[in-house]
Structures are given as structure tokens and as C-alpha cells.
Design an enzyme around this catalytic site. Structure first.
Site, PDB file in Angstrom:
ATOM      1  N   HIS A  26      58.872  38.844  -3.086  1.00 45.86           N
ATOM      2  CA  HIS A  26      57.585  39.708  -3.296  1.00 45.86           C
ATOM      3  C   HIS A  26      57.553  40.805  -1.989  1.00 45.86           C
ATOM      4  O   HIS A  26      58.227  40.748  -1.135  1.00 45.86           O
ATOM      5  CB  HIS A  26      56.737  38.773  -3.298  1.00 45.86           C
ATOM      6  N   GLU A 101      55.190  30.124  -3.129  1.00 43.83           N
ATOM      7  CA  GLU A 101      56.038  29.720  -2.187  1.00 43.83           C
ATOM      8  C   GLU A 101      55.361  28.980  -2.190  1.00 43.83           C
ATOM      9  O   GLU A 101      54.578  27.536  -2.079  1.00 43.83           O
ATOM     10  CB  GLU A 101      55.683  31.258  -1.156  1.00 43.83           C
TER      11      GLU A 101
END
Length: 157
Positions: A26, A101
């Protein structure tokens, strides 16, 4: 030896029945810039992160064929994915919470450089080389993270 080399050449190109997976991290968030631990906390991209996502989107738009984009459901990842999807012909982004994550338990929200002082036990668990070590406060072990992400990939193939 030459025969062996020429037969190995067929493995150097991607076969039509194979899937190529491109993994993109990201774009930057304000928390990334501050060194703050995100884990599963939902933070949006900052302007730099949007520019990073646009740069990756421009590069990936030149790929011959991207057929699907999968993303974590958290803002910073899904916004990055959406910027890429738009640049690649308006693809749908499939959001999957199992692609998040690692959950970092009690460390989430802390600034990394202060985490050792603020929560020594969680910080030491984070630094552990044991793949079975969970992080206090609901944090995942590396084995749990691996299992969750692998299951998501297998489910979405």
C-alpha cells in the site's frame, strides 16, 4: 550439457495455464510517516501515498493483462488497490479481510520507537524469531498470519 540447457529454457517463460501474482504494498499513510504501528487499525492514505499508488498504477497499466485485483479491506490498502484498478481499465477490487497485515495486538497505535518502553512484553514478542509467538492483546503469530493469507490466496484462485 547443451541439451539440458535448451530444455531448461522452456521454464523461463510463463506458461499459459499459470497464474502470475503481482504483490503491491500500500501507499504511505500519516501513521507510516510517523513510525506508528497500524496492524489492523484503519488509516487512510496521505497525499504522498496517493501519489505512490498512482505511480504504481501507471506502471501496472502497461502490463498485458491484469484480470483481477485483491486487497485487504482496510482503507490504505483498498484505496491503493482502487487507484490501480481504475488505471487498469476499471477493474473491480475484491476486498478480503484475510489479506490484512499482521494483527499486532497491544502494539497497534503505538509509535515503534516508543513501543519497547510503553509495552515491553508485546514489543519483545514482536521481535521474537519464533513463528509461533503471538503478540499480547490479540496479536497474531507469524504462523497464524501465514495461514490466514495462504487460505485467502487458495480461496480466491
Amino acid at each position: 550439457m547443451a541439451e539440458s540447457h535448451s530444455s531448461d529454457a522452456s521454464f523461463s517463460s510463463i506458461q499459459p495455464d499459470c497464474t502470475e501474482i503481482i504483490v503491491v504494498r500500500h501507499g504511505e499513510t500519516a501513521w507510516n510517516a510517523d513510525g506508528r504501528i497500524q496492524g489492523h487499525l484503519d488509516v487512510e492514505l496521505n497525499e504522498s501515498g496517493r501519489q505512490q499508488a498512482a505511480a504504481v498504477a501507471d506502471r501496472l497499466s502497461k502490463e498485458p493483462k491484469i484480470s483481477v485485483i485483491y486487497s485487504s479491506d482496510l482503507q490504505w490498502a483498498s484505496e491503493t488497490a482502487q487507484i490501480i484498478a481504475t488505471s487498469c481499465g476499471g477493474l473491480e477490487v475484491v476486498k478480503d479481510p484475510d489479506l490484512r497485515e499482521r494483527h499486532l495486538g497491544d502494539l497497534q497505535g503505538l509509535v515503534l520507537r516508543e513501543a519497547a518502553k510503553l509495552n515491553t512484553k508485546a514489543y519483545m514478542a514482536f521481535l521474537s524469531h519464533s513463528t509461533e509467538q503471538e503478540i499480547p492483546g490479540g496479536g497474531e503469530s507469524l504462523d497464524q498470519l501465514y495461514q490466514r493469507c495462504t487460505s485467502a490466496l487458495e480461496r480466491n484462485e
